[in-house]
Scaffold this active site. Structure first.
Site, PDB file in Angstrom:
ATOM      1  N   THR A  94      -2.845   4.554  -2.908  1.00 38.12           N
ATOM      2  CA  THR A  94      -1.465   4.565  -3.402  1.00 38.12           C
ATOM      3  C   THR A  94      -0.820   5.914  -3.106  1.00 38.12           C
ATOM      4  OG1 THR A  94      -2.093   3.099  -5.203  1.00 38.12           O
ATOM      5  CG2 THR A  94      -0.020   4.278  -5.463  1.00 38.12           C
TER       6      THR A  94
ATOM      7  N   TRP B 128      -0.748  -4.854  -6.172  1.00 36.28           N
ATOM      8  CA  TRP B 128       0.634  -4.952  -5.665  1.00 36.28           C
ATOM      9  C   TRP B 128       0.733  -4.763  -4.157  1.00 36.28           C
ATOM     10  CZ3 TRP B 128       4.993  -6.325  -8.333  1.00 36.28           C
ATOM     11  CH2 TRP B 128       4.897  -6.363  -9.718  1.00 36.28           C
TER      12      TRP B 128
ATOM     13  N   TRP C  74       6.457   0.727  -7.310  1.00 40.09           N
ATOM     14  CA  TRP C  74       6.394   0.819  -8.763  1.00 40.09           C
ATOM     15  C   TRP C  74       6.902   2.176  -9.160  1.00 40.09           C
ATOM     16  CZ3 TRP C  74       5.930  -2.190 -12.737  1.00 40.09           C
ATOM     17  CH2 TRP C  74       5.514  -1.681 -13.969  1.00 40.09           C
TER      18      TRP C  74
ATOM     19  N   TYR D 237      -6.157  -3.737  -0.603  1.00 44.07           N
ATOM     20  CA  TYR D 237      -5.720  -2.445  -1.141  1.00 44.07           C
ATOM     21  C   TYR D 237      -6.625  -1.305  -0.689  1.00 44.07           C
ATOM     22  CZ  TYR D 237      -5.094   1.429  -4.303  1.00 44.07           C
ATOM     23  OH  TYR D 237      -4.907   2.680  -4.804  1.00 44.07           O
TER      24      TYR D 237
ATOM     25  N   ASP E 156      -2.252   4.520 -10.854  1.00 47.18           N
ATOM     26  CA  ASP E 156      -3.499   3.913 -11.307  1.00 47.18           C
ATOM     27  C   ASP E 156      -4.211   3.403 -10.062  1.00 47.18           C
ATOM     28  OD1 ASP E 156      -5.575   2.806 -12.630  1.00 47.18           O
ATOM     29  OD2 ASP E 156      -4.370   1.645 -14.027  1.00 47.18           O
TER      30      ASP E 156
ATOM     31  N   ASP F 184       1.627   0.994  -2.352  1.00 49.31           N
ATOM     32  CA  ASP F 184       0.256   0.808  -1.906  1.00 49.31           C
ATOM     33  C   ASP F 184       0.161   0.870  -0.388  1.00 49.31           C
ATOM     34  OD1 ASP F 184      -0.590   0.516  -4.454  1.00 49.31           O
ATOM     35  OD2 ASP F 184      -0.732  -1.667  -4.376  1.00 49.31           O
TER      36      ASP F 184
END
Lengths: 182, 381
Positions: free
Chosen positions: A172, A160, A109, A169, A84, A128
Site C-alpha cells: 500500500t 481493496w 482509501w 495484493y 493497514d 494498493d
C-alpha cells in the site's frame, strides 16, 4: 475547500468528494488487513477512476522531521496513520509509488494524518499495489475508525484491489492529496 | 517344501536363496495394495480449519488426529455444509495464471467421504475477499440454495441452486452486507444505516420478499460487529461496547430484541470489551453464548481476547468465565455429547482445546496444515 494554493495528487472530483466525505468522519483509521496471495473482486470500478500526478509543491517536507515520523519504512511514518498493510516503501517502491512488477489500484482509501512539524492535518489517500503476492514486510495496522464490512469505505478487512488487471495484493502507498478540512 | 531337508553342502547358498527368492510357501503371500482412505464414522468433534491460504484441513479435535485436506483456490475459506446431503460446498476463486489472467469463481461440490470433486457451478466472479469471516457464504435452511456475498465494492448476493447445480440470479443488496440464513429460505444482511435487511427466496430461488427493519444501532458510535452467532432460527450480534442484540423472525417479520449488556458498570470501567476475529459462539444444547473478551479502549474490536465469558441465553446472565491460556482471535464450539471450546491463538500457531462444560483446559493442537488459520466449521451440522 479553502486551500486553493495546495497542489495535491490529482484525483477526479467525484472520487475526491467521496473520499473526503469519508475522511471527515475519522481522523485515523486502519486500511486493510492483508494476507499474502489473496485475490480480490475483479470487476471494474467505474465510479472512482483515479489519475495521479505527483505535485511537489506544498507537500510537507519529510526532511524536516526527525525520528520515525519521517521514515517511510517505519509504521510511525506520519502518512501511515491510516494504513493497514505493507507500506510500499518497504517493498521496492516508495511512500507514494508502487514497486516494479505491480499494478496501481484505481480506488483508494482516505485517512487524515497530522504532520509532526507543521501541525496541520492532511488528507492521505491509500492505494494498493497489486499483481504479486504480499510483500510481507513492515506490516503496519490500525483499527482506529474502522467499521464493519457493512460500512465498506470505513472497513479495513476488505481487500481493496478492485478494478485492477491482477487482483493480488502486494503493498500500500500513501499519497498526500490535500489539507484536511477544519 | 521343507528347507531343512536340504544338505549341509549348500546350506549357506540355500539360506541366501530361500531368503531372496520366492518359494512355494511365499508364492501364496498376498501383497498389500495401496488404497484410498475414506472418511468414516464421523465425530461431532471433527472440525474444518481454514482461513487464508489455499488449504483447508479436517482434524479430529478430540484426538488431535489429522484427517484430510483439500485446496480452495486463491480465496479465503467460504464453506457451506448442508445438513442432509453427503456433500459439501466451497466458494472458490481461480485465476488462469495463478495470480493473473481470467478470474473464475465457482461453487465446488465435494464428497464428504472422499473429498473428491463431484461438480462445480460457475458464479459471477465477484465473491467477497478480505479477512476471513464466516458469513461470506451460506446455505438456505432447506440446503437448496447457496448464498454467496459479493463485493466489487458494490454489494450483492449470488443465488446458486445446489439441487439443479446452476447459478440463478444476483440480488442487489446495496448498503447491506454478508449473509445470515434463517428459516424458510430467508437470510438477513447487516446494513450501513444500522438496520437489518431480510430477503426471502421462493421455492425456485427467485426473490420473494425483501424487508428492512428500522435502524436499531448507530454504526458510528457503537456499531454492531458483523461476526454473529446463530442459535436456532435467531442470530446474536454484539456491539463494539458489548451490547447483545438478537435478530429473530416472528410471524414473518424480522424483529430486534432490546439489547442487553455483556458487561456490568464495573466491568465497563475496567474496559472489558468483546473482540477478535470470531468473538461469538453458541452452544445449542446448553443455550449458551460464549464471548471472547479483552480489556482495551476504543477501536480495540479486533483485539485478541484473554477470557471467554459464557452467558445463559435464557436469563442473559453470565454463568462462567474461562481464562484462556493464550490471547485468542477466534472461538469455536463443537456440539456433540462431549463438546469442546476451541481457542485459536492470536498468531494462529496453536489451538487450545477446553472442555466446554467446565471450561477446563484439555490439550493443545499445534500442527494443522499449511495455512493462516482463522475459521472453524463443524464437519457435521
Amino acid at each position: 475547500m479553502s486551500h486553493s494554493n495546495f497542489k495535491p495528487v490529482t484525483i477526479d472530483s467525484l472520487a475526491e468528494k467521496v473520499l473526503r466525505h469519508v475522511a471527515r468522519s475519522s481522523s485515523r483509521r486502519g486500511l486493510l488487513k492483508r494476507v499474502g496471495g489473496l485475490l480480490l473482486g475483479a470487476a471494474s470500478i467505474p465510479l472512482l477512476p483515479v489519475s495521479r500526478t505527483m505535485a511537489a509543491a506544498d507537500i510537507p517536507d519529510d526532511a524536516l522531521i526527525s525520528g520515525d515520523g519521517g521514515d517511510p519504512e517505519s509504521c510511525n511514518y506520519w502518512r501511515y496513520c491510516g494504513i493497514d498493510g505493507n507500506p510500499c516503501s518497504c517493498c521496492g517502491g516508495g511512500a507514494n509509488s508502487c514497486p516494479p512488477g505491480t499494478e496501481l489500484s484505481p480506488i483508494g482509501w482516505i485517512g487524515t494524518c497530522k504532520h509532526p512539524v507543521d501541525g496541520r492535518d492532511y488528507l492521505v489517500a491509500y492505494y494498493d499495489c497489486c499483481g504479486t503476492t504480499s510483500c510481507g514486510r513492515c506490516f503496519c495496522t490500525s483499527n482506529e475508525g474502522d467499521r464493519p464490512v457493512y460500512v465498506p469505505f470505513k472497513n479495513n478487512d476488505i481487500v481493496w484491489c478492485f478494478g485492477t488487471e491482477s487482483n493480488t495484493y502486494h503493498c500500500t502507498l500513501a499519497s498526500v492529496i490535500d489539507v484536511a478540512p477544519q | 517344501m521343507n528347507h531343512f531337508e536340504i544338505g549341509r553342502g549348500c546350506l549357506l547358498t540355500c539360506i541366501a536363496i530361500t531368503t531372496l527368492l520366492p518359494t512355494g510357501a511365499v508364492a501364496e503371500f498376498k501383497p498389500e495394495r495401496p488404497t484410498l482412505s475414506k472418511l468414516e464414522n464421523p465425530s461431532p468433534n471433527w472440525v474444518w480449519i481454514g482461513g487464508a491460504g489455499s488449504s483447508v484441513t479436517l482434524m479430529d479435535i478430540e484426538s488431535d488426529r489429522y484427517l484430510a485436506q483439500f485446496n480452495n483456490g486463491v480465496s479465503t475459506l467460504k464453506l457451506a455444509i448442508p445438513k442432509r446431503n453427503n456433500e459439501f460446498y466451497s466458494v472458490e476463486t481461480y485465476m488462469t495464471r495463478m495470480y493473473r489472467g481470467a478470474r473464475t469463481d465457482v461453487v465446488t461440490v465435494r464428497s464428504k467421504d472422499t473429498l473428491a470433486v463431484i461438480d462445480e457451478i460457475a458464479m459471477p466472479a465477484k465473491s467477497y475477499e478480505g479477512m476471513s469471516i464466516l458469513h461470506a457464504a451460506a446455505l438456505t435452511d432447506d440446503d437448496r440454495f447457496l448464498l454467496g456475498f459479493n463485493m466489487t465494492p458494490g454489494q450483492s448476493v449470488s443465488i446458486v441452486d445446489m439441487h439443479d447445480r446452476r447459478f440463478i440470479e444476483e440480488l442487489d443488496t446495496t448498503g447491506c452486507a454478508l449473509v445470515y440464513p434463517t428459516l424458510q429460505r430467508r437470510f438477513h444482511l447487516l446494513c450501513g444505516d444500522g438496520s437489518v435487511a431480510t430477503l426471502q427466496l421462493d421455492a425456485s430461488g427467485q426473490l420473494l420478499t425483501r424487508a428492512r427493519t428500522a435502524s436499531f444501532f448507530n454504526p458510528d458510535t457503537d456499531p454492531v460487529m458483523e461476526k454473529g452467532a446463530r442459535h436456532g432460527d435467531d442470530w446474536y450480534f454484539t456491539s463494539f461496547n458489548g451490547l447483545i442484540y438478537k435478530v429473530a423472525v416472528v410471524d414473518g417479520e424480522t424483529q430486534i430484541t432490546s439489547p442487553w449488556a455483556l458487561v456490568s458498570a464495573d466491568e465497563l470501567n475496567l474496559q472489558w470489551k468483546p473482540g477478535g476475529m470470531v468473538p461469538l459462539a453458541v452452544h445449542d444444547r446448553d443455550n449458551s453464548l460464549y464471548v471472547l473478551m479483552h480489556r482495551g479502549g476504543a477501536d480495540t474490536h479486533k483485539q485478541a481476547g484473554t477470557q471467554a465469558w459464557v452467558f445463559d441465553l435464557g436469563s442473559n446472565s453470565r454463568k462462567k468465565v474461562i481464562r484462556l491460556k493464550h490471547p485468542t482471535q477466534s472461538l469455536h464450539l463443537t456440539q456433540g455429547k462431549t463438546p469442546y471450546l476451541l481457542a485459536l491463538s492470536e498468531e494462529g500457531e496453536r489451538i487450545d482445546v477446553y472442555h466446554a462444560g467446565t471450561g477446563e483446559w484439555s490439550h493443545v493442537i499445534e500442527s494443522f496444515g499449511d495455512m493462516y488459520p482463522a475459521l472453524f466449521h463443524n464437519y457435521i451440522r
